[in-house]
Design a protein around this motif. Structure first.
Motif, PDB file in Angstrom:
ATOM      1  N   ASP A 189       0.761  -1.292   0.038  1.00 32.28           N
ATOM      2  CA  ASP A 189       0.096  -0.092  -0.024  1.00 32.28           C
ATOM      3  C   ASP A 189       0.882   1.295   0.155  1.00 32.28           C
ATOM      4  O   ASP A 189       1.245   1.749   1.178  1.00 32.28           O
ATOM      5  CB  ASP A 189      -0.886   0.006   1.213  1.00 32.28           C
ATOM      6  N   LEU A 190       1.257   1.591  -1.169  1.00 30.72           N
ATOM      7  CA  LEU A 190       2.301   2.933  -1.350  1.00 30.72           C
ATOM      8  C   LEU A 190       1.702   4.242  -0.649  1.00 30.72           C
ATOM      9  O   LEU A 190       2.537   4.928  -0.121  1.00 30.72           O
ATOM     10  CB  LEU A 190       2.681   3.104  -2.762  1.00 30.72           C
ATOM     11  N   ALA A 194      -4.114   3.717  -2.629  1.00 34.67           N
ATOM     12  CA  ALA A 194      -3.889   2.518  -2.817  1.00 34.67           C
ATOM     13  C   ALA A 194      -4.352   1.727  -1.538  1.00 34.67           C
ATOM     14  O   ALA A 194      -5.146   0.638  -1.881  1.00 34.67           O
ATOM     15  CB  ALA A 194      -2.339   2.099  -3.021  1.00 34.67           C
ATOM     16  N   TYR A 195      -4.392   2.121  -0.501  1.00 32.45           N
ATOM     17  CA  TYR A 195      -4.805   1.208   0.697  1.00 32.45           C
ATOM     18  C   TYR A 195      -6.478   1.244   0.381  1.00 32.45           C
ATOM     19  O   TYR A 195      -7.249   0.252   0.544  1.00 32.45           O
ATOM     20  CB  TYR A 195      -4.482   1.938   1.866  1.00 32.45           C
ATOM     21  N   ARG A 196      -6.935   2.359   0.338  1.00 31.48           N
ATOM     22  CA  ARG A 196      -8.506   2.558   0.022  1.00 31.48           C
ATOM     23  C   ARG A 196      -9.044   1.399  -1.188  1.00 31.48           C
ATOM     24  O   ARG A 196     -10.130   1.124  -1.004  1.00 31.48           O
ATOM     25  CB  ARG A 196      -8.976   4.007  -0.248  1.00 31.48           C
TER      26      ARG A 196
END
Length: 264
Positions: A189-190, A194-196
């Motif tokens: 998750d950069l 990206a995490y979402r």
């Protein structure tokens, strides 16, 4: 866990000498036991619950669907297969209720000819009590294992501040378990986007949850407009089978917070 809350209401918001019963809301009321206990002590009480199964159960019990003379038998540990000393521990029966709700309400401690009112409000807490008609309507809010059900506890505190009169009380007992805590971030998750994106399939509230320490919560309470007048730590078991090898125990925060007068 209800004991400290009931004692605090008797200490900080007594019913004796009041022209009218103090008005109290119990959010996350569940099957209504805490709300019932407060009403039986002379408070005009409204329970609030979102869960439909909880509302059905509370209606059944509070309206006399069963009494100690005609109890309802449940087997709360029947699905447990681990941490048992004996299979008999899993089939232990529990008879409910251990009190007579209609009798408690009809003999509530009060000074007038009529017992204090008791009601249940079905729906999401902030949606109901952020309404303008609820502004400064209540003397107290009793929360037990409730505040950490918020995706954003700041919104709960703002709602409670809105609904309480100046000098009104928030009395709480519970842990900071934060029910909407999201999945942990991974090395790939950069960034937050990206995490979402990776977790876009889950309820958005898991991604928006704000998890706070007790120190953080105290700071938010102060900024919203509350003064903490009492706080302490206490342990509490939670939905635990007393005969099991394993028990869930929380180290909880009990606190009493008073709404500052609006002119301060």
């Amino acid at each position: 866990s209800y004991g400290p809350i009931l004692c605090a209401f008797r200490k900080y918001l007594p019913t004796v000498g009041c022209a009218a019963p103090p008005r109290v809301v119990v959010p996350g009321a569940g099957v209504g036991r805490l709300a019932l206990e407060l009403c039986s002590r002379g408070y005009e009480t409204q329970g609030n619950e979102f869960s439909f199964p909880m509302l059905l159960a509370s209606d059944f019990i509070l309206n006399g669907g069963c009494t100690p003379k005609q109890p309802f038998t449940i087997y709360p540990y029947i699905t447990e297969t681990c941490n048992l000393f004996s299979y008999r521990d899993a089939i232990k029966e529990v008879k409910i209720p251990d009190c007579n709700p209609p009798a408690m309400l009809s003999t509530s401690k009060h000074q007038g000819d009529q017992p204090p009112e008791f009601s249940m409000a079905a729906g999401e807490f902030t949606s109901i009590y952020q309404n303008e008609k609820e502004k400064e309507k209540w003397d107290g809010v009793a929360s037990c294992f409730f505040l950490d059900t918020a995706p954003n506890v700041c919104e709960y505190f703002q709602t409670i501040h809105h609904m309480l009169k100046d000098g009104g009380l928030l009395i709480n007992f519970g842990p900071w378990h934060w029910h909407w805590t999201g999945p942990p971030q991974r090395p790939d998750d950069l960034d937050l986007a990206a995490y979402r994106y990776r977790n876009s399939h889950i309820d958005k509230r898991y991604l928006d949850s704000i998890d706070m320490s007790w120190d953080d919560v105290k700071e938010v309470l102060s900024r919203v407009g509350f003064d903490i007048v009492e706080e302490k730590r206490a342990t509490s078991f939670y939905t635990s089978n007393p005969r099991s090898m394993k028990r869930v125990e929380y180290r909880c925060i009990f606190f009493v917070a008073r709404k500052r007068a609006s002119n301060l």
